[in-house]
Write an enzyme that holds these catalytic residues in place. Structure first.
Site, mmCIF file in Angstrom:
data_model
loop_
_atom_site.group_PDB
_atom_site.id
_atom_site.type_symbol
_atom_site.label_atom_id
_atom_site.label_comp_id
_atom_site.label_asym_id
_atom_site.label_seq_id
_atom_site.Cartn_x
_atom_site.Cartn_y
_atom_site.Cartn_z
ATOM 1 N N HIS A 61 0.945 -1.138 0.046
ATOM 2 C CA HIS A 61 -0.008 -0.107 0.045
ATOM 3 C C HIS A 61 0.753 1.274 -0.005
ATOM 4 C CE1 HIS A 61 0.646 -0.895 4.087
ATOM 5 N NE2 HIS A 61 0.485 0.487 4.465
ATOM 6 N N HIS A 63 0.823 5.244 1.454
ATOM 7 C CA HIS A 63 0.333 6.542 1.887
ATOM 8 C C HIS A 63 0.845 7.694 1.469
ATOM 9 C CE1 HIS A 63 -1.380 4.614 5.543
ATOM 10 N NE2 HIS A 63 -0.590 3.484 5.256
ATOM 11 N N TYR A 126 -12.863 29.611 17.065
ATOM 12 C CA TYR A 126 -12.829 30.499 15.962
ATOM 13 C C TYR A 126 -14.318 31.148 15.480
ATOM 14 C CZ TYR A 126 -11.363 33.265 11.769
ATOM 15 O OH TYR A 126 -11.261 34.093 10.763
ATOM 16 N N GLN A 130 -15.731 34.620 16.387
ATOM 17 C CA GLN A 130 -15.493 35.584 15.262
ATOM 18 C C GLN A 130 -16.028 36.954 15.301
ATOM 19 O OE1 GLN A 130 -13.568 34.309 12.822
ATOM 20 N NE2 GLN A 130 -13.570 36.870 12.146
#
Length: 142
Positions: A61, A63, A126, A130
């Site tokens: 595999h 990644h 956040y 805001q």
């Protein structure tokens, strides 16, 4: 954290991708894996917006941590990576033609994808604060 810019957009869109050779065959032996690594870097020459930030190639595999621009779908990026590397590997390593007798290539159809980004807690904070930040009342760091 690095942000990328294009016309009318600033983005930080990273993905963790994993894909396997068909039938999960362990064909990505050291010489093949090294060549695959080089071919993945060469894809950047054709598609400069695809930025491979990290990669690890195991015998069965692959990644990758990759930056994909918002105008391109993840499936399109995976297709680009798989298509460009499959044909090159088959041309370079003749034994792969014996492993995969048909013309379908060496990669399995599917893949795994997961987004990578800023910590969810930071984003929630956040968004929640805001309005205060816009007024200059809160100092937030991302």
């Amino acid at each position: 954290m690095q942000y990328f810019r294009q016309a009318h957009v600033v983005y930080h869109t990273q993905y963790h991708l994993v894909w396997i050779p068909r039938f999960r065959r362990k064909i990505l032996i050291p010489g093949v894996a090294d060549y695959l690594s080089k071919k993945l870097e060469e894809v950047r020459k054709l598609y400069p917006d695809l930025v491979i930030l990290e990669k690890n190639i195991q015998p069965d595999h692959v990644h990758i941590l990759i930056q994909i621009p918002p105008r391109m779908s993840v499936s399109a990026a995976v297709n680009i990576l798989k298509t460009n590397t499959s044909s090159s590997l088959k041309k370079r390593f003749k034994f792969l033609k014996n492993v995969y007798l048909d013309e379908k290539g060496i990669w399995s159809v599917g893949y795994f994808v997961s987004t990578v980004g800023v910590n969810e807690t930071i984003i929630r904070r956040y968004i929640r604060l805001q309005e205060k930040e816009d007024d200059g009342q809160a100092k937030l760091e991302i």
